[in-house]
Motif scaffolding. Structure first.
Motif, short mmCIF file in Angstrom:
data_model
loop_
_atom_site.label_atom_id
_atom_site.label_comp_id
_atom_site.label_asym_id
_atom_site.label_seq_id
_atom_site.Cartn_x
_atom_site.Cartn_y
_atom_site.Cartn_z
N LEU A 17 19.16 37.02 -89.43
CA LEU A 17 19.14 36.08 -88.03
C LEU A 17 19.63 34.64 -88.74
CD1 LEU A 17 18.51 35.26 -85.25
CD2 LEU A 17 16.49 34.84 -85.82
N LYS A 18 18.92 34.00 -89.83
CA LYS A 18 19.44 32.90 -90.24
C LYS A 18 20.85 32.80 -90.64
CE LYS A 18 14.90 31.48 -91.83
NZ LYS A 18 14.07 31.43 -92.99
N ALA A 19 21.25 33.89 -91.34
CA ALA A 19 22.94 33.79 -91.69
C ALA A 19 23.67 33.96 -90.72
CB ALA A 19 23.09 35.11 -92.64
N ARG A 20 23.41 34.50 -89.50
CA ARG A 20 24.33 34.58 -88.29
C ARG A 20 23.93 33.18 -87.71
NH1 ARG A 20 23.83 39.25 -83.52
NH2 ARG A 20 24.78 37.69 -81.89
N ALA A 21 23.13 32.55 -87.45
CA ALA A 21 22.94 31.38 -86.98
C ALA A 21 23.81 30.36 -87.87
CB ALA A 21 21.58 31.16 -87.09
N GLY A 22 23.71 30.36 -89.26
CA GLY A 22 24.50 29.59 -90.08
C GLY A 22 26.00 29.59 -89.68
N LYS A 23 26.22 30.70 -89.51
CA LYS A 23 27.98 31.02 -89.44
C LYS A 23 28.26 30.53 -88.09
CE LYS A 23 30.70 35.31 -88.90
NZ LYS A 23 30.83 36.74 -88.90
N HIS A 24 27.54 30.56 -87.08
CA HIS A 24 27.85 29.88 -85.79
C HIS A 24 27.36 28.75 -85.47
CE1 HIS A 24 27.48 34.49 -84.52
NE2 HIS A 24 28.87 34.33 -84.36
N GLY A 25 26.96 28.03 -86.67
CA GLY A 25 26.44 26.64 -86.55
C GLY A 25 25.49 26.18 -85.90
N ARG A 26 24.27 27.10 -85.64
CA ARG A 26 23.28 26.88 -84.61
C ARG A 26 21.89 27.16 -85.48
NH1 ARG A 26 26.59 29.44 -80.69
NH2 ARG A 26 26.46 31.77 -81.43
N SER A 27 21.03 26.66 -84.87
CA SER A 27 19.46 27.05 -85.59
C SER A 27 19.48 28.53 -85.74
CB SER A 27 18.43 26.25 -85.17
OG SER A 27 18.23 26.62 -83.66
N ALA A 28 18.21 29.15 -86.09
CA ALA A 28 17.85 30.55 -86.04
C ALA A 28 17.24 30.67 -84.57
CB ALA A 28 16.95 30.68 -87.09
N GLU A 29 16.62 29.61 -84.33
CA GLU A 29 15.91 29.70 -82.98
C GLU A 29 16.80 29.63 -81.75
OE1 GLU A 29 12.73 26.97 -80.14
OE2 GLU A 29 12.88 26.72 -82.14
N ALA A 30 17.96 28.86 -81.78
CA ALA A 30 19.05 29.06 -80.70
C ALA A 30 19.89 30.37 -80.99
CB ALA A 30 19.90 27.84 -81.02
N GLU A 31 20.12 30.80 -82.11
CA GLU A 31 20.83 32.06 -82.24
C GLU A 31 19.91 33.15 -81.65
OE1 GLU A 31 23.89 34.38 -83.41
OE2 GLU A 31 23.72 32.14 -83.40
N HIS A 32 18.32 33.29 -81.75
CA HIS A 32 17.60 34.26 -81.27
C HIS A 32 17.77 34.21 -79.68
CE1 HIS A 32 13.19 35.66 -81.57
NE2 HIS A 32 14.18 36.68 -81.11
N ARG A 33 17.59 32.93 -79.34
CA ARG A 33 17.83 32.81 -77.76
C ARG A 33 18.87 33.54 -77.23
NH1 ARG A 33 15.43 27.71 -78.35
NH2 ARG A 33 17.31 26.67 -78.70
#
Length: 78
Positions: A17-33
């Motif tokens: 999740l953290k890696a995917r969020a970083g790839k998209h330039g978002r926080s892990a929380e925003a990616e999770h949402r």
């Protein structure tokens, strides 16, 4: 808005999740949402009638008539 707490998540999932969020330039929380939103409220499926209506007009039926080339007279596997 409500808060959601998810417990006992495998470390590999959190890391992904953290890696995917970083790839998209978002926080892990925003990616999770966004993952939850797309999984639960994703695109609404079209009805069969809507799918048929979306098919483009590609010509007249006569454009797709089968041409009989006497294929029955020969063995197509030889």
């Amino acid at each position: 808005m409500a808060n959601l707490i998810v417990r006992n998540i495998d470390d590999n999932i959190v890391d992904a999740l953290k890696a995917r969020a970083g790839k998209h330039g978002r926080s892990a929380e925003a990616e999770h949402r966004l993952i939850l939103e797309s999984a639960l409220l994703g695109p609404v499926k079209k009805s069969f009638a809507q799918a048929l209506k979306s098919i483009p007009d590609v010509g007249d039926d006569s454009d797709f008539e089968r041409i009989n080339d006497n294929a029955g007279d020969r063995d197509v596997f030889n």
